[in-house]
Design an enzyme around this catalytic site. Structure first.
Site, PDB file in Angstrom:
ATOM      1  N   PRO A   1       1.030  -1.145  -0.033  1.00  0.00           N
ATOM      2  CA  PRO A   1      -0.266  -0.416   0.204  1.00  0.00           C
ATOM      3  C   PRO A   1       1.139   1.069   0.410  1.00  0.00           C
ATOM      4  O   PRO A   1       1.567   1.023   0.931  1.00  0.00           O
ATOM      5  CB  PRO A   1      -0.767   0.390   1.181  1.00  0.00           C
ATOM      6  CG  PRO A   1      -0.483  -1.297   1.652  1.00  0.00           C
ATOM      7  CD  PRO A   1       1.134  -2.243   1.742  1.00  0.00           C
ATOM      8  N   GLU A   2       0.788   1.937  -0.957  1.00  0.00           N
ATOM      9  CA  GLU A   2       1.167   3.350  -0.803  1.00  0.00           C
ATOM     10  C   GLU A   2       0.347   4.364  -0.743  1.00  0.00           C
ATOM     11  O   GLU A   2      -0.765   3.913  -0.022  1.00  0.00           O
ATOM     12  CB  GLU A   2       1.581   3.875  -2.179  1.00  0.00           C
ATOM     13  CG  GLU A   2       3.010   2.730  -2.776  1.00  0.00           C
ATOM     14  CD  GLU A   2       3.873   2.730  -2.080  1.00  0.00           C
ATOM     15  OE1 GLU A   2       4.642   3.954  -1.318  1.00  0.00           O
ATOM     16  OE2 GLU A   2       5.248   1.449  -2.185  1.00  0.00           O
TER      17      GLU A   2
ATOM     18  N   HIS B   1      -4.866 -14.415   9.328  1.00  0.00           N
ATOM     19  CA  HIS B   1      -4.333 -12.693   9.542  1.00  0.00           C
ATOM     20  C   HIS B   1      -5.602 -11.918   9.839  1.00  0.00           C
ATOM     21  O   HIS B   1      -5.180 -10.348   9.164  1.00  0.00           O
ATOM     22  CB  HIS B   1      -3.839 -12.727   8.129  1.00  0.00           C
ATOM     23  CG  HIS B   1      -3.213 -14.147   7.354  1.00  0.00           C
ATOM     24  ND1 HIS B   1      -1.266 -14.809   7.620  1.00  0.00           N
ATOM     25  CD2 HIS B   1      -3.229 -14.489   6.375  1.00  0.00           C
ATOM     26  CE1 HIS B   1      -1.619 -16.113   7.047  1.00  0.00           C
ATOM     27  NE2 HIS B   1      -2.170 -15.600   6.094  1.00  0.00           N
TER      28      HIS B   1
ATOM     29  N   ARG C   1      22.628  17.388  -1.836  1.00  0.00           N
ATOM     30  CA  ARG C   1      22.836  15.950  -1.953  1.00  0.00           C
ATOM     31  C   ARG C   1      23.372  15.495  -3.298  1.00  0.00           C
ATOM     32  O   ARG C   1      22.805  15.527  -4.704  1.00  0.00           O
ATOM     33  CB  ARG C   1      20.883  15.499  -1.866  1.00  0.00           C
ATOM     34  CG  ARG C   1      20.317  15.914  -0.365  1.00  0.00           C
ATOM     35  CD  ARG C   1      19.772  15.089   0.218  1.00  0.00           C
ATOM     36  NE  ARG C   1      19.274  14.987   1.843  1.00  0.00           N
ATOM     37  CZ  ARG C   1      18.977  15.287   2.310  1.00  0.00           C
ATOM     38  NH1 ARG C   1      18.768  16.968   1.765  1.00  0.00           N
ATOM     39  NH2 ARG C   1      19.429  15.984   3.901  1.00  0.00           N
TER      40      ARG C   1
ATOM     41  N   ARG D   1       1.925 -10.707   6.644  1.00  0.00           N
ATOM     42  CA  ARG D   1       3.407  -9.758   6.797  1.00  0.00           C
ATOM     43  C   ARG D   1       3.062  -9.851   7.720  1.00  0.00           C
ATOM     44  O   ARG D   1       4.326  -9.636   8.395  1.00  0.00           O
ATOM     45  CB  ARG D   1       3.514  -9.529   5.459  1.00  0.00           C
ATOM     46  CG  ARG D   1       3.391 -11.091   4.032  1.00  0.00           C
ATOM     47  CD  ARG D   1       4.001  -9.692   3.085  1.00  0.00           C
ATOM     48  NE  ARG D   1       5.527  -9.820   2.747  1.00  0.00           N
ATOM     49  CZ  ARG D   1       6.582  -9.504   2.330  1.00  0.00           C
ATOM     50  NH1 ARG D   1       6.371  -9.144   1.570  1.00  0.00           N
ATOM     51  NH2 ARG D   1       7.754  -9.302   2.579  1.00  0.00           N
TER      52      ARG D   1
END
Ligand SMILES: [Zn+2]
Length: 271
Positions: free
Chosen positions: A2-3, A91, A152, A110
């Site tokens: 999931p983003e 789960h 950077r 997970r």
């Protein structure tokens, strides 16, 4: 995984079913998530009303009367709104039962997801306080991005995936935003001009907004047992298209591994 757009879609999907509801019981079936769930959390939450559902980066924040429940979906987590007596499946790790007779159920094969309770300002929490500004808010713009990229040497793609600089840009969205901005992913972050930083900030907002809009069609899937919530297809210009023609110029899309993640770009459209 999931983003940010999937988390935002989850917030919008569950909000109508949980905002304003009283928590009658919170049951943690398995506290062994990414961080062990505090054994006092369930008793703390019971009897509190849920005022609102918000998002900060990839954390969902349920605003209660005396603080917040903070949920992360991890690598494989999802939230569903189900009738209270729905049988548990593999789960299913915690349930937030409400006075409506429905519950918010968290499933995560997970177990990289998490559940915390926060008293006081959630932005001061250790997990949130170092996060960059929200990419869809006004504070995130070309001037901000130029300021954080300028010192950077690291590749610009890795810089925009660093959540202390930019939040919510996962691997797919990084490649897509750099394509839209016409910037090669391997360029040093500090080589971007102000104009290129502005183009990249706008492209990041655009790819995330498009993904959230695509997710809007899945909102009804958050309630009931039918249909899997969460993931949605959007038009991808470069991600996963190695060797296929660029949709703008026809040149075959290139691929290489950067920071252990597959990276895709067009050598003609991106400079
Ligand atoms: Zn091209």
């Amino acid at each position: 995984m999931p983003e940010l757009p999937e988390v935002e879609t989850t917030v919008r999907g569950i909000a109508p079913h949980v905002a304003g509801r009283l928590i009658t019981r919170l049951t943690v079936h398995d506290p062994r998530l990414r961080w062990r769930v505090d054994p006092k959390l369930a008793e703390w939450a019971r009897g509190q009303r849920i005022h609102a559902v918000q998002r900060r980066a990839k954390y969902l924040l349920l605003q209660l009367e005396r603080g917040y429940l903070m949920i992360h979906l991890g690598m494989s987590g999802s939230l569903r709104v189900l009738p209270v007596r729905t049988a548990r499946e593999a789960h299913d790790h915690f349930d937030v039962e409400m006075d409506s007779g429905w519950m918010l159920r968290f499933n995560d094969p997970r177990r990289f997801g998490s559940l915390h309770h926060v008293q006081g300002d959630p932005s001061a929490h250790a997990l949130l306080k170092k996060l960059a500004p929200e990419p869809l808010e006004d504070a995130f713009d070309g001037a901000y991005l130029h300021r954080v990229l300028h010192p950077r040497r690291v590749a610009v793609k890795l810089a925009i995936m660093n959540s202390q600089l930019v939040v919510g840009v996962g691997n797919i969205y990084a490649s897509e935003a750099l394509f839209r901005a016409g910037i090669r992913p391997g360029r040093a972050a500090r080589s971007l001009t102000r104009a290129q930083s502005a183009a990249l900030a706008a492209a990041i907002k655009a790819v995330l907004t498009d993904a959230i809009n695509a997710g809007g069609t899945t909102l009804r899937n958050y309630m009931g047992a039918d249909g899997a919530p969460g993931y949605f297809k959007q038009k991808l210009f470069v991600y996963g298209r190695a060797g296929e023609p660029c949709l703008v110029c026809g040149t075959p899309i290139k691929q290489r591994v950067m920071g252990q993640r597959a990276t895709f770009w067009c050598a003609v459209c991106q400079r």
